[in-house]
Structures are given as structure tokens and as C-alpha cells.
Design a protein around this motif. Sequence first.
Motif, PDB file in Angstrom:
ATOM      1  N   ASP A 119       0.807  -1.216   0.000  1.00  0.00           N
ATOM      2  CA  ASP A 119       0.000   0.000   0.000  1.00  0.00           C
ATOM      3  C   ASP A 119       0.843   1.270   0.000  1.00  0.00           C
ATOM      4  N   VAL A 120       2.051   1.186   0.519  1.00  0.00           N
ATOM      5  CA  VAL A 120       2.898   2.374   0.647  1.00  0.00           C
ATOM      6  C   VAL A 120       3.795   2.552  -0.574  1.00  0.00           C
ATOM      7  N   PHE A 121       4.260   1.438  -1.150  1.00  0.00           N
ATOM      8  CA  PHE A 121       5.150   1.483  -2.309  1.00  0.00           C
ATOM      9  C   PHE A 121       4.396   1.058  -3.564  1.00  0.00           C
ATOM     10  N   ALA A 122       4.874   1.512  -4.702  1.00  0.00           N
ATOM     11  CA  ALA A 122       4.315   1.107  -5.991  1.00  0.00           C
ATOM     12  C   ALA A 122       5.454   0.806  -6.949  1.00  0.00           C
ATOM     13  N   ALA A 123       5.173  -0.055  -7.916  1.00  0.00           N
ATOM     14  CA  ALA A 123       6.171  -0.432  -8.915  1.00  0.00           C
ATOM     15  C   ALA A 123       6.106   0.522 -10.102  1.00  0.00           C
ATOM     16  N   TYR A 124       7.281   0.944 -10.567  1.00  0.00           N
ATOM     17  CA  TYR A 124       7.389   1.817 -11.734  1.00  0.00           C
ATOM     18  C   TYR A 124       8.457   1.241 -12.659  1.00  0.00           C
ATOM     19  N   SER A 125       8.135   1.149 -13.937  1.00  0.00           N
ATOM     20  CA  SER A 125       9.089   0.621 -14.910  1.00  0.00           C
ATOM     21  C   SER A 125       9.857   1.769 -15.550  1.00  0.00           C
ATOM     22  N   LEU A 126      11.155   1.837 -15.268  1.00  0.00           N
ATOM     23  CA  LEU A 126      12.018   2.784 -15.965  1.00  0.00           C
ATOM     24  C   LEU A 126      12.225   2.270 -17.384  1.00  0.00           C
ATOM     25  N   SER A 127      12.209   3.165 -18.353  1.00  0.00           N
ATOM     26  CA  SER A 127      12.281   2.749 -19.753  1.00  0.00           C
ATOM     27  C   SER A 127      13.666   2.998 -20.343  1.00  0.00           C
ATOM     28  N   TYR A 128      14.266   1.923 -20.851  1.00  0.00           N
ATOM     29  CA  TYR A 128      15.520   1.996 -21.602  1.00  0.00           C
ATOM     30  C   TYR A 128      15.272   1.409 -22.992  1.00  0.00           C
ATOM     31  N   GLY A 153      24.996  -3.192 -20.207  1.00  0.00           N
ATOM     32  CA  GLY A 153      25.607  -3.832 -21.359  1.00  0.00           C
ATOM     33  C   GLY A 153      24.603  -4.422 -22.323  1.00  0.00           C
ATOM     34  N   ALA A 154      23.347  -4.585 -21.859  1.00  0.00           N
ATOM     35  CA  ALA A 154      22.311  -5.163 -22.717  1.00  0.00           C
ATOM     36  C   ALA A 154      21.303  -4.130 -23.179  1.00  0.00           C
ATOM     37  N   VAL A 155      21.176  -3.031 -22.437  1.00  0.00           N
ATOM     38  CA  VAL A 155      20.218  -1.988 -22.789  1.00  0.00           C
ATOM     39  C   VAL A 155      20.955  -0.675 -22.998  1.00  0.00           C
ATOM     40  N   ALA A 156      20.275   0.266 -23.638  1.00  0.00           N
ATOM     41  CA  ALA A 156      20.884   1.558 -23.964  1.00  0.00           C
ATOM     42  C   ALA A 156      20.025   2.690 -23.421  1.00  0.00           C
ATOM     43  N   THR A 157      20.667   3.828 -23.177  1.00  0.00           N
ATOM     44  CA  THR A 157      19.959   5.033 -22.786  1.00  0.00           C
ATOM     45  C   THR A 157      20.335   6.156 -23.735  1.00  0.00           C
ATOM     46  N   ALA A 158      19.396   7.066 -23.974  1.00  0.00           N
ATOM     47  CA  ALA A 158      19.665   8.178 -24.886  1.00  0.00           C
ATOM     48  C   ALA A 158      20.383   9.330 -24.198  1.00  0.00           C
ATOM     49  N   PHE A 159      20.370   9.379 -22.877  1.00  0.00           N
ATOM     50  CA  PHE A 159      20.932  10.525 -22.169  1.00  0.00           C
ATOM     51  C   PHE A 159      22.458  10.524 -22.265  1.00  0.00           C
ATOM     52  N   PRO A 160      23.048  11.639 -22.688  1.00  0.00           N
ATOM     53  CA  PRO A 160      24.514  11.713 -22.757  1.00  0.00           C
ATOM     54  C   PRO A 160      25.139  11.419 -21.394  1.00  0.00           C
ATOM     55  N   GLU A 161      26.305  10.806 -21.419  1.00  0.00           N
ATOM     56  CA  GLU A 161      26.979  10.435 -20.176  1.00  0.00           C
ATOM     57  C   GLU A 161      27.186  11.661 -19.291  1.00  0.00           C
ATOM     58  N   GLY A 162      26.908  11.490 -18.016  1.00  0.00           N
ATOM     59  CA  GLY A 162      27.074  12.575 -17.058  1.00  0.00           C
ATOM     60  C   GLY A 162      25.846  13.433 -16.861  1.00  0.00           C
ATOM     61  N   THR A 163      24.774  13.164 -17.615  1.00  0.00           N
ATOM     62  CA  THR A 163      23.556  13.958 -17.476  1.00  0.00           C
ATOM     63  C   THR A 163      22.879  13.660 -16.140  1.00  0.00           C
ATOM     64  N   SER A 164      22.459  14.716 -15.454  1.00  0.00           N
ATOM     65  CA  SER A 164      21.737  14.568 -14.192  1.00  0.00           C
ATOM     66  C   SER A 164      20.745  15.714 -14.065  1.00  0.00           C
TER      67      SER A 164
END
Length: 577
Positions: A182-191, A230-241
Amino acid sequence: MPDRSARPGRRRSVARRFAAAALPVLLVVVLSACVGIPRGGSVQDGGTVGGSDGDVDVNFIAPGPTEGATQEQILRGFVDAAASPQNNYEIAREFLAPELRSDWDPDAGVTIDQGGRTFAPVADAVQLTVSPVAAVDDRGEYRESANSSPLSWTYGFIQVRGEWRIASAPPGIVLEASTFADVFAAYSLSYFDPSYSRLVPDQRWFPSRASTATRIVGALLDGPAEWLKGAVATAFPEGTSLTSDAVPVEAGTARVDLTKPALQADAVTLQRMQLQLTSSLVQLSGSVGGVAAVSNVAITVVGNSTQTVSPLTLTAPRVDPRALVQRGDEFGFASGDGIETVPGISAAVVAAGADAAVLSADHDQAAVRSAAGVTVVQADGDVRLVDDRPGLLPPTMDPFGFTWTVPASAPTALLAHDAAGGTVQVTTSWTGASTIDSIQISREGTRLVALLRDGTQSRLVAAAIIRGDRNAPLRLGDPVELRVMSSEAKTVTWVDDITVAVLLDGDGQTTILTQQIGGRSAPVPPLANVTTLVGGNGLTQLRALTSDGRLLLPRGSSWQEAGGDVRFIATQLGSPD
């Protein structure tokens, strides 16, 4: 976007929540907005609780410390207050000494137990002991515990203005399993997959509070779970925060301000960044814990607007809702009492004497197992025996055209065969397995699940697929152990992009359980004499085959027969566009 229809909902019935509330906390009913109950004053008549769909949201608000409370009572109150994550666990911090309040880190992790905690005095401290069933780490990654060996922590105390307060405490929180739901929920981050043509979910668990959007974006920018790297990719340039630890949501739009490395992004990269953020944030549905609903994302870089780009849309693979079977001497999609054949494929599958098969998303290639081994069938008429080793498991296939084979008695002898007839030895990293009972690759091609056995125990594991040139598989990443089972596990199949189902055989009957990758497990209505289980589009499209050739489909809390004389059910990777 990935299909979320089979996932646990963000809302639960009020009866379910009240039954779960064994903790001494107040329950706050949330209808169209986040409503708080005053922590003092008389009880007011609030009328009838209800919603248009009979489903309402409930928040926990724990009471703060009471005057004259003992050390144990203070510790119990502190532990119970973890059910109230609002305002960065403001209520839980009231139980802490002033020096500890700002240093204590509730987001360091969650230990999930089934209750039955013990509180024991130890000198001038109190020791808390729990029997864990699962844990969530500081990145929101969920793992079920292989055993429930007790864990203990010691809490120190001092007096503050004559009242006991906690002076030393480990980071993180403890929650009962029913309260956690009830307190936590699952969220899928997309790569992305390596080709940037499909989205890959990385499931995380965060508490429902106003800062949930910030947690999601921060975790997304921090990168995928260790086992997926190593199996998935992200579009964000390295170091982005994030430029600041905040993602405000205004009128449904999440405003994400990124640091200077994001200036490197061209138009295509911006499209992909936007898609990753939107797919990850639109799961926020609003209401619970002050979480604002998100429908759009606006990206800025160090406060400046980015160039306008058109939205990028990727469709998650969906299979034909009809079962793909061989019935008698026909192979194809079960349509009533008949079979709709697959052009260029069906006749070759039957001619091969197949007892198992997998069909590509474009329906132009199939891999079949027969007494001769594994054969790849092309719709253009090409038929090629790719593996004649004895004792092969039913083959699996990935969207890049590779057929995967492995003998049951040799778990590390995993091969991948391309459409041109080439073969690659895929290096595995699992150890301690004497046999392997089932393998299957996710429909986007980045993850493999397997059932490994050593003696009387079966292990369900997931591993990332590391690829090289032209997406040829090179090796599997370190496996993540999802579940250990005492019953013999026979088959594993993907139910959706985050869930697999496992067929178990023990004590003379077959049972089925579902397991989220990065989440919880749950049973499915039991069946008798089932030999095969194949996934479709969600739990409602599971297909089971009995030893006497009956095809069964789930209907509510039971199963319904959908035909007989079935030789086998084939796995599908998707449907042609």
C-alpha cells in the motif's frame, strides 16, 4: 509503449487496505485529492466513503510520539511510522533525536517482513529482530529473500527534554508485506534495446509521495539495474543529471531540467530522451501520497528550452490473441473449430514432425524441435537443421533472427544460430546447475529467463543478453536469481514485458506461479495434468496444454477448455505490423 494491463494496479479496495492495517496508524481515504486527517481534535462524521468505480485510495498517517513513552514504545512507533512516507518521512523523524533527524536516510532500503517482530532490551538500547521475505535497495530494486533467516538491528536512545528519542538507527525502513503493497508502488524505468527500436522495462519500487517523480527521473538518469548493464541503452549523454533534486509537476506536465551534458543531444537523441522520460513518468496516476499525475514531459537544459522535436512512438510487441497450435496434421492459429495456417510456415512445421515451435514476430520464420533436433523454417521455403544434439530443449528465438538451443543435460552449452546458418557459442555465467529445464527470451530480445536445476531444487534466473556486431549474441550477463523452488519447475514463459509464468510439478499435481522481473510472485489458479504453458498478452491469455491434448485458457478464477487433439502450443514473438 509497453502494455501495462497485466501489472498490479496503483489502487486497491478499501477493504483490502483496512484488512492490511494491523499497524497502529490512521487511515486516510483519498478520492479526487490527497486528504489528510488531523492528528488531534474530535472525530467528525465524514459521511459515506465511495468512488465511481468502487475503488478508493488510502494513505497511512502514523501517530507521532506520545508523552512518557518507553524506549520500546518509541521504537515501535518509529517502525510503524515508516508507513507514512509523506514529507520525507516527517512523522518518523519525530521519534529521532535532533542530531539524527537530518542524517537518517529512509531511502537507503526497505526490509519487508511478514510480522512477528520482536523487541528486546539490550543494555541501554533495544534490539529489533524480523524475518525478512524481501528487500528493496537504495535504487528501488526489489528482491525476494531466498530464506527468512532473522535479521537484527540495535537502536540507541537518549532523553530529549525528559522524553526518550532514538539516538542511533540503521539507515532504511522496515515494513510488513501487506503494508508495503500500500505504501510502495512499482514503476518501470524505460531503456532501449541495442537497436533503439524497442523499449525495455527496468522495474523499481518507490514510496508514493510528492517526490516520486523526482525519484523516478533520478533513477532513470542513474542508469539501468546492474544486471541489465551492457544489454540496454539510454539516450541521455553520459554525465547527465538533474540540475536540482526536484521534478515539479504542473497541470500534468513534469518539468525536467537537465545539466550541461544534455546539450550534446541532437534531435533524434532528444526524441529518445523524451520517450524514456514520458514512458517512465506517465505511470504516475495521481492522488496517493500527494503524487501528481503526469501526462507530458517538458525538458530544459540548465533552465533553457530545448529544440522542439516531434514525439517518438514505439509499439511494444503484442502477439496474436489466438493460440498457435498443431492440431492433428494442421499448424496455425486456433479459430473456433478450425486452424488458420501461417503462409509458408505451417506445412513445413508439420512436415518436420515438430513437438515444439516458436514463431517470429513477422511470421516469416519458425524454429521447431523434432526427433532430428532443431530446424529453422523460412517462409521462402528454406528449411535448415541447425542443431542435432540429443536432448535439446524447445528452442527460443530473438527479434534479431537468432534461434537459441541448449541440451537439457548441458546448461552451459548454449548456442545461437543466425538465419544464414552461422552458429555462435553464447558464454553463460550461471553455475551450480546440473540440468536446465526451460529457456525463453523476452520479446524485445534483451533478457533471457531460465529454469536451472541442481538436485531437488529448481532456480528461476534472469540474465541480460550482451550483443556485438549486427546484434549477434556474445554472452549472458551475471544471472539474477528470482526464485528458488522445491518443486520441479518444467516450463517458463513470458506473460508480458515484466512478468513470467512458471509451471511447477510436485506432489502429483501441477501448479503455476507468476514472477515479476524485479517484483513479486503470485499464484495462478491450479491445474491438473498440464505439460506445457505458453504466454500471450497478459495473464488472461496464458495457454495451457494437458497431457491428453486439451487446450485450456484462464477464465476468472478457473480454466476453460478451448479445444482438443492439440499436439503442442507454439510460442509467438509478436504479430506483423
